[in-house]
Design a protein around this motif. Structure first.
Motif, PDB file in Angstrom:
ATOM      1  N   VAL A   1     -19.743 -95.428  -7.885  1.00 26.23           N
ATOM      2  CA  VAL A   1     -20.512 -94.528  -7.024  1.00 26.23           C
ATOM      3  C   VAL A   1     -21.951 -95.014  -6.970  1.00 26.23           C
ATOM      4  N   GLN A   2     -22.483 -95.119  -5.768  1.00 23.64           N
ATOM      5  CA  GLN A   2     -23.887 -95.514  -5.580  1.00 23.64           C
ATOM      6  C   GLN A   2     -24.656 -94.340  -4.977  1.00 23.64           C
ATOM      7  N   LEU A   3     -25.900 -94.224  -5.387  1.00 21.77           N
ATOM      8  CA  LEU A   3     -26.766 -93.164  -4.877  1.00 21.77           C
ATOM      9  C   LEU A   3     -27.886 -93.785  -4.060  1.00 21.77           C
ATOM     10  N   VAL A   4     -28.120 -93.258  -2.874  1.00 26.18           N
ATOM     11  CA  VAL A   4     -29.175 -93.776  -2.002  1.00 26.18           C
ATOM     12  C   VAL A   4     -30.094 -92.626  -1.622  1.00 26.18           C
ATOM     13  N   TRP A  37     -32.697 -84.479  -9.819  1.00 21.88           N
ATOM     14  CA  TRP A  37     -33.842 -85.323  -9.494  1.00 21.88           C
ATOM     15  C   TRP A  37     -34.728 -85.454 -10.729  1.00 21.88           C
ATOM     16  N   TYR A  38     -35.170 -86.663 -10.967  1.00 22.43           N
ATOM     17  CA  TYR A  38     -36.102 -86.968 -12.045  1.00 22.43           C
ATOM     18  C   TYR A  38     -37.270 -87.715 -11.433  1.00 22.43           C
ATOM     19  N   HIS A  97     -29.994 -88.561  -9.629  1.00 18.77           N
ATOM     20  CA  HIS A  97     -29.076 -88.775 -10.742  1.00 18.77           C
ATOM     21  C   HIS A  97     -27.802 -87.987 -10.499  1.00 18.77           C
ATOM     22  N   ALA A  98     -26.689 -88.536 -10.940  1.00 24.74           N
ATOM     23  CA  ALA A  98     -25.416 -87.826 -10.822  1.00 24.74           C
ATOM     24  C   ALA A  98     -24.552 -88.100 -12.035  1.00 24.74           C
ATOM     25  N   GLY A 115     -30.144 -93.480  -8.530  1.00 29.24           N
ATOM     26  CA  GLY A 115     -30.621 -94.087  -7.309  1.00 29.24           C
ATOM     27  C   GLY A 115     -31.724 -95.090  -7.601  1.00 29.24           C
ATOM     28  N   GLN A 116     -32.199 -95.744  -6.553  1.00 35.68           N
ATOM     29  CA  GLN A 116     -33.203 -96.803  -6.728  1.00 35.68           C
ATOM     30  C   GLN A 116     -34.616 -96.249  -6.799  1.00 35.68           C
ATOM     31  N   GLY A 117     -34.773 -94.984  -6.465  1.00 37.73           N
ATOM     32  CA  GLY A 117     -36.099 -94.358  -6.520  1.00 37.73           C
ATOM     33  C   GLY A 117     -36.775 -94.326  -5.160  1.00 37.73           C
TER      34      GLY A 117
END
Length: 124
Positions: A1-4, A37-38, A97-98, A115-117
């Protein structure tokens, strides 16, 4: 899983931004549980901003309570962060974040995805 992530940018104090984070990849063979979210500035520790459970329960850092709202759309595997009344001290890189349960024949593997930020800059 990727986060964007998307939605970061530069605003003036008092203005608003909305961050989005979409999960993609092996979402059909996994379950995305808590999302959040961080934020982190280089050289500082990453800190929690807000989290949301799959059922919708939320948790916020004291510094953003009443100004930020986290929400999610499970059908779209997407989490949002509505940020109102932004302050200069909110300037940071925000990371999605997940917590993911990957389903296999042997059972579930629990992994974390980041995610990449996305950079949020608030000018005074």
């Amino acid at each position: 899983v990727q986060l964007v992530e998307s939605g970061g940018g530069s605003v003036q104090a008092g203005e608003s931004l909305r961050l989005s984070c979409a999960a993609s990849g092996s979402t059909s063979s996994s379950t995305i549980n808590a999302m959040g979210w961080y934020r982190q500035v280089t050289g500082k520790q990453r800190e929690l901003v807000a989290t949301i459970g799959r059922g919708g329960s939320t948790n916020y850092a004291h510094s953003v309570k009443g100004r930020f709202t986290i929400s999610r759309d499970n059908a779209k595997n997407t989490v949002y962060l509505q940020m109102n009344n932004l302050k200069p001290e909110d300037t940071d890189v925000y990371y999605c974040h997940a917590e993911v349960a990957v389903h296999t024949i042997e059972g579930d593997n629990h992994v974390e995805a980041w995610g990449q930020g996305t950079l949020v800059t608030v000018a005074s």
